[in-house]
Design an enzyme around this catalytic site. Structure first.
Site, PDB file in Angstrom:
ATOM      1  N   LYS A 164       4.956   5.866  15.265  1.00 31.34           N
ATOM      2  CA  LYS A 164       4.396   7.111  14.750  1.00 31.34           C
ATOM      3  C   LYS A 164       5.308   8.263  15.139  1.00 31.34           C
ATOM      4  CE  LYS A 164       0.552   5.669  12.834  1.00 31.34           C
ATOM      5  NZ  LYS A 164       0.367   5.798  11.376  1.00 31.34           N
ATOM      6  N   THR A 165       5.571   9.151  14.183  1.00 23.97           N
ATOM      7  CA  THR A 165       6.405  10.319  14.430  1.00 23.97           C
ATOM      8  C   THR A 165       5.620  11.572  14.064  1.00 23.97           C
ATOM      9  OG1 THR A 165       7.331  10.513  12.202  1.00 23.97           O
ATOM     10  CG2 THR A 165       8.393   8.939  13.682  1.00 23.97           C
TER      11      THR A 165
ATOM     12  N   ASP B 279      -3.449  -8.824  14.289  1.00 20.46           N
ATOM     13  CA  ASP B 279      -4.668  -8.256  13.705  1.00 20.46           C
ATOM     14  C   ASP B 279      -5.134  -9.063  12.493  1.00 20.46           C
ATOM     15  OD1 ASP B 279      -2.442  -7.528  12.224  1.00 20.46           O
ATOM     16  OD2 ASP B 279      -3.149  -5.506  11.780  1.00 20.46           O
TER      17      ASP B 279
ATOM     18  N   GLN C 128      -7.185 -14.114   0.902  1.00 27.07           N
ATOM     19  CA  GLN C 128      -6.025 -14.433   1.732  1.00 27.07           C
ATOM     20  C   GLN C 128      -5.978 -15.927   2.026  1.00 27.07           C
ATOM     21  OE1 GLN C 128      -4.999 -11.646   4.804  1.00 27.07           O
ATOM     22  NE2 GLN C 128      -3.922 -13.183   6.013  1.00 27.07           N
TER      23      GLN C 128
ATOM     24  N   LYS D 110      -9.352  -1.222  10.189  1.00 21.52           N
ATOM     25  CA  LYS D 110      -9.745   0.014   9.537  1.00 21.52           C
ATOM     26  C   LYS D 110     -11.212   0.317   9.799  1.00 21.52           C
ATOM     27  CE  LYS D 110      -5.816   0.904   7.622  1.00 21.52           C
ATOM     28  NZ  LYS D 110      -5.029   2.086   7.974  1.00 21.52           N
TER      29      LYS D 110
ATOM     30  N   ARG E 173     -10.199   1.368   2.545  1.00 25.31           N
ATOM     31  CA  ARG E 173      -8.881   1.848   2.147  1.00 25.31           C
ATOM     32  C   ARG E 173      -8.946   2.534   0.783  1.00 25.31           C
ATOM     33  NH1 ARG E 173      -4.298  -0.573   4.773  1.00 25.31           N
ATOM     34  NH2 ARG E 173      -4.913  -2.143   6.285  1.00 25.31           N
TER      35      ARG E 173
ATOM     36  N   HIS F  99       7.298  -0.043   6.811  1.00 32.78           N
ATOM     37  CA  HIS F  99       7.509   0.786   7.995  1.00 32.78           C
ATOM     38  C   HIS F  99       7.858  -0.114   9.175  1.00 32.78           C
ATOM     39  CE1 HIS F  99       3.506  -0.466   9.272  1.00 32.78           C
ATOM     40  NE2 HIS F  99       2.987   0.034   8.158  1.00 32.78           N
TER      41      HIS F  99
ATOM     42  N   THR G 238       0.817  -1.216   0.000  1.00 35.58           N
ATOM     43  CA  THR G 238       0.000   0.000   0.000  1.00 35.58           C
ATOM     44  C   THR G 238       0.848   1.263   0.000  1.00 35.58           C
ATOM     45  OG1 THR G 238      -0.168  -0.246   2.413  1.00 35.58           O
ATOM     46  CG2 THR G 238      -2.003  -1.071   1.106  1.00 35.58           C
TER      47      THR G 238
END
Length: 405
Positions: free
Chosen positions: A230-231, A192, A171, A82, A86, A45, A40
């Site tokens: 997270k920043t 998740d 999946q 979510k 998306r 990350h 995505t």
């Protein structure tokens, strides 16, 4: 120590589908397993990093990983975690992201001599005959059971499209295809993904009459249960163009005291005796453990040379040193002089947007050459540049050199 015991000791495993059978299987055989990554974005990350460490420990124990890139499933989007649907990606965007992610994975997993594989589910999903798929695969899925899955339950109030409802089938089908083509018998993934993973295990056991297994990995959260990574600029990316090695290093250098031991266990290969020793340090001494954490994680993601540079830059800024060579550097042109601080820091991506820059200035979170900025329109002039640069601090720990081209 078995690989299961290693993974449990380090805190990776959250749930098993069949714990005893899994233990026996991994003790007596070298298996093929897989983890899926949806493309995505054009970079992984830090949330993906823990999954790759999970894979790496399994590979070190002799098992073969398959990194499944979801070029096909990304056309739909996973509803897990979510509250809204998306954003739809084009085929071109997905292909670009797939190529970028492949390059990053090769830093963590050994793909030589078929020790690991990278495959793309677009190869079998995009040309499916829908009627045949529903007849052969859909018949094994209970709608009643699917609706009890957490990934669907939390979307029922806001609206779940039939498009997304197909994701679990796809999946599950991925696992079946990998089982048939590569004798893949286990799926690993974040906790998740539990409902989707069970679907694949059940599909193989019903359709192929063969054993299949799944293990989920704990998500990377802090001591308060909030997701880490997270920043101020968004996600903590593994791509140095999106998150510089210095910023990456500083993130781990500044984690909470209570999170140091967990991060050392999950995100480094340090022996657990050393992890526990470092995690037990208190007060000022815990800072030494944070430096080791920051260096080890940055070394794994960006290489030892970049980790050393980030460490030196951090020590130069916070230890009174003078070597600023490795501090993130941005440039402006002479024509930019005279513009306001807010304009400069947004143009150079020191802040992700003007609104975020304005908020930081209002909260005293932007400094220029050691002086807090209170006026977003304060003009940036040539007198602010000493030794050819101006220092900007964002928040408590993020420093940037601004140079004139």
């Amino acid at each position: 120590m078995s690989v299961i015991d290693t993974l449990l000791e380090r805190g990776y495993i959250k749930q098993f589908t069949h714990e005893q059978e899994t233990r026996e299987l991994l003790d007596k055989e070298k298996i093929t397993f897989y983890i899926g990554f949806d493309p995505t974005a054009d970079s992984l990350h830090v949330g993906h990093f823990i999954a790759m460490m999970f894979m790496a420990h399994m590979q070190k124990a002799g098992h073969r990983p398959i990194a499944l890139i979801g070029g096909g499933t990304a056309m739909i989007g996973d509803p897990s975690g979510k509250t809204d649907m998306r954003k739809m990606l084009t085929a071109e965007q997905i292909q670009h992201n797939v190529e970028s992610i492949k390059k990053q994975m090769e830093r963590f997993i050994d793909f030589e001599d078929d020790k690991a594989l990278i495959v793309n589910n677009a190869d079998w999903l995009l040309n499916l005959n829908y009627v045949e798929f529903i007849r052969d695969i859909g018949v094994h899925f209970s709608v009643n059971r699917m609706l009890t899955a957490e990934c669907f339950k939390q979307r029922m109030e806001t609206g779940l499209t039939f498009l997304e409802f197909n994701y679990m089938l796809m999946q599950g089908y991925d696992f079946l295809v990998l089982n048939q083509k590569y004798n893949c018998v286990m799926e690993l993934g974040g906790d998740d993904q539990w409902s989707n993973m069970i679907a694949g295990v059940d599909l193989i056991r019903k359709k192929e009459r063969k054993p299949a297994f799944a293990m989920t990995c704990t998500l990377l959260t802090n001591s308060e249960g909030k997701k880490m990574g997270k920043t101020e600029n968004g996600a903590l990316w593994l791509d140095p163009a999106k998150t510089s090695p210095y910023e990456f290093y500083q993130y781990w250098r500044n984690v909470g005291d209570a999170d140091v031991e967990k991060c050392l266990a999950l995100l480094t290969f340090l022996p657990m005796d050393e992890v526990r020793r470092l995690g037990a340090l208190k007060d000022k001494e815990i800072n030494e453990a944070k430096k080791i954490l920051a260096f080890e994680v940055t070394k794994l993601v960006h290489g030892e040379e970049e980790a050393k540079k980030a460490k030196e830059a951090s020590e130069a800024l916070f230890g009174g040193g003078i070597n600023l060579d490795n501090v993130p550097t941005v440039t402006i042109s002479k024509d930019d002089l005279g513009q306001g601080v807010l304009e400069i820091i947004s143009k150079t991506k020191i802040v992700p947007s003007k609104s975020e820059g304005r908020r930081l200035i209002q909260q005293g979170g932007i400094s220029v050459n050691g002086e807090k900025v209170s006026d977003p329109f304060l003009p940036v002039i040539e007198d602010m540049f000493e030794d050819g640069h101006m220092m900007v601090k964002r928040g408590k720990k993020n420093f940037y050199k601004v140079e004139i081209e």
